[in-house]
Design a protein around this motif. Structure first.
Motif, PDB file in Angstrom:
ATOM      1  N   ILE A 291     -27.185 -19.653  30.839  1.00  0.00           N
ATOM      2  CA  ILE A 291     -28.554 -19.377  30.366  1.00  0.00           C
ATOM      3  C   ILE A 291     -28.838 -19.893  28.942  1.00  0.00           C
ATOM      4  O   ILE A 291     -29.980 -20.279  28.662  1.00  0.00           O
TER       5      ILE A 291
ATOM      6  N   VAL B  29     -32.870 -24.700  40.236  1.00  0.00           N
ATOM      7  CA  VAL B  29     -32.947 -23.258  39.998  1.00  0.00           C
ATOM      8  C   VAL B  29     -34.191 -22.677  40.680  1.00  0.00           C
ATOM      9  O   VAL B  29     -34.113 -21.661  41.381  1.00  0.00           O
TER      10      VAL B  29
ATOM     11  N   LYS C 292     -23.705 -17.415  37.917  1.00  0.00           N
ATOM     12  CA  LYS C 292     -23.747 -18.810  37.463  1.00  0.00           C
ATOM     13  C   LYS C 292     -24.935 -19.026  36.519  1.00  0.00           C
ATOM     14  O   LYS C 292     -24.805 -19.659  35.470  1.00  0.00           O
ATOM     15  N   LEU C 293     -26.083 -18.455  36.873  1.00  0.00           N
ATOM     16  CA  LEU C 293     -27.258 -18.590  36.001  1.00  0.00           C
ATOM     17  C   LEU C 293     -26.996 -17.901  34.657  1.00  0.00           C
ATOM     18  O   LEU C 293     -27.335 -18.427  33.599  1.00  0.00           O
ATOM     19  N   TRP C 294     -26.355 -16.730  34.708  1.00  0.00           N
ATOM     20  CA  TRP C 294     -26.015 -16.039  33.452  1.00  0.00           C
ATOM     21  C   TRP C 294     -25.115 -16.923  32.590  1.00  0.00           C
ATOM     22  O   TRP C 294     -25.290 -17.026  31.380  1.00  0.00           O
TER      23      TRP C 294
END
Ligand SMILES: Nc1nc2c(c(=O)[nH]1)N[C@H]1C(S)=C(S)[C@@H](COP(=O)(O)O)O[C@H]1N2
Ligand SMILES: [Mo]
Length: 433
Positions: free
Chosen positions: A117, A142, A112-114
């Motif tokens: 980003i 985060v 999800k962070l990828w």
């Protein structure tokens, strides 16, 4: 247009080089659909992790004097209640869900962070007040999840080996995360629900690399997750989802064994999960007698139990064995996620209370342990009133081993492992005792 607006426009038109330029983000897989699939998975999964985490805090009896090292918890204990003793597997279930799901969701969080980003490098970083608020909430979200996952995983591996209280830090971190989570869900949920409907998961799982194309651009081009100049795909969307799912399944496979006795040896991630001797005392030890400075001399023939209540009484182990013994099959479920069920024999705490002229009441349990955590604990009157709360003398028909708390230890149904004090030396019945 004021001069300030003009300056702001000029700044927006000239992002610094590198990741601040939209065209440096080229993966054709990034887009609102993929982000929403991952986000909605996390919404459900993390809700369970949050609820079971808050329950874990409640299970420690933090309202009883001396149990809670969190000095300035303020309003954070607003929801606390007296932790029940039924069903016996309660904490075993909530805590294994908390730890197992927390681990299994790590690949999903990373994916999800990828997927979002490029947003971290949005240019200009913030222009409106709304953007500032959103960015602060994202920092809490985060930062909070990373802090909780790192402290949680280190604690499973290292068992409270922090220079600060894991318990307090993980609790405060949780509330920072929860605040960010609530704001984020409120702001993004409508868009996430709209975005997942734009493609059917089933179709996406049938789309091979050759037919993998970027998602349709959203209305707001400048803020879109879909790249301006997508590179050719090197992986299909289903491949990406399978990669994340396989990571989660692999973590599940090397974790579940710590809660399922016959699968113990598969719990490769559980440091205390699979090395223990054969025999009736052959199950996990959390903090050995040696580690806690308990010698067989102190816990040997010279040992006796002090009872305090309306009067005081000293009992030897032989005296205790001469009392009415009860046998129950009860779990030990540790905050670190491992759990096991064993058959315990001993004297109910409420019988010991009666010996010193007390109806079931709160009890302060002290052990031979001089330093370090969990050497003493306060149990609620409800826990003492349950006849299955034992001062155990035996396990699986044999004397307790020194590592499992010989000469006597507490076993509380449904409670967290930390309430099962080993090497008990004194029981003091009565509130505020
Ligand atoms: N005196 C004392 N009792 C203790 C502890 C401890 O460190 N000292 N650890 C507790 C924790 S965290 C757990 S999970 C259980 C584990 O019991 P076991 O080592 O017999 O499996 O014991 C509890 N009782
Ligand atoms: Mo524990």
């Amino acid at each position: 247009m004021t001069i300030l607006d003009k300056i702001a426009d000029r700044v927006a038109e000239h992002p610094p080089p590198g990741p601040f330029r939209r065209r440096s983000w080229r993966s054709p897989l990034r887009g609102p659909w993929l982000t929403s699939v991952l986000g909605l998975t996390l919404l459900v999964g993390l809700l369970v992790v949050i609820v079971t985490g808050l329950l874990s805090y409640a299970s420690y009896n933090p309202n009883l004097a001396g149990n809670d090292p969190t000095v300035h918890r303020g309003l954070l204990g607003f929801y606390l209640f007296s932790w029940p003793t039924h069903p016996v597997w309660l904490y075993r279930l909530t805590q294994s869900l908390h730890v197992t799901l927390g681990l299994v969701l790590v690949p999903v969080v990373l994916a999800k962070l990828w997927s979002v980003i490029p947003r971290l490098f949005a240019w200009p970083p913030m222009r409106t007040v709304a953007q500032v608020v959103e960015r602060v909430s994202l920092l809490m979200l985060v930062g909070g999840i990373v802090f909780e996952m790192v402290t949680g995983i280190l604690n499973i591996q290292l068992f409270y080996a922090f220079p600060f209280s894991f318990y307090t830090a993980h609790l405060f971190g949780a509330w920072v995360f929860i605040a960010g989570f609530v704001v984020h869900v409120a702001v993004k949920l409508p868009k996430a629900l709209r975005s997942v409907r734009r493609r059917r998961l089933r179709d996406e799982l049938r789309t091979p690399l050759a037919r993998t194309a970027p998602e349709e651009r959203e209305a707001d081009q400048a803020d879109s997750l879909v790249p301006d100049s997508p590179a050719p795909p090197t992986m299909s969307r289903r491949g990406a989802l399978a990669f994340v799912g396989a990571g989660s399944l692999a973590l599940l496979a090397v974790t579940v064994g710590q809660d399922v006795d016959p699968l113990r040896r598969t719990a490769l991630l559980a440091p205390h999960g699979h090395t223990y001797p054969d025999g009736p005392n052959g199950f996990q030890v959390n903090k050995t007698a040696k580690f806690r400075g308990i010698s067989s001399a102190k816990a040997g023939d010279s040992w006796s139990l002090q009872l305090r209540g309306a009067r005081t009484l000293t009992l030897t182990r032989a005296d205790l064995l001469a009392l009415d013994q009860r046998t129950y099959r009860l779990p030990i479920a540790c905050v670190e996620g491992w759990s096991t069920e064993q058959v315990w024999t001993g004297v109910p705490l409420r019988d010991l209370a009666a010996k010193v002229g007390m109806a079931p009441a709160e009890v302060f349990v002290e052990s031979l342990q001089k330093a370090g955590s969990f050497g003493s604990v306060r149990l609620s009157s409800g826990q003492v009133a349950d006849g299955r709360t034992l001062l155990a003398l035996k396990v699986n028909g044999a004397d307790l081993s020194l590592d499992h708390g010989f000469p006597a230890r507490v076993i509380v149904p449904a409670g967290p492992g930390v309430h099962n004090t080993k090497w008990v030396r004194r029981l003091t019945f009565g509130a505020g005792s």
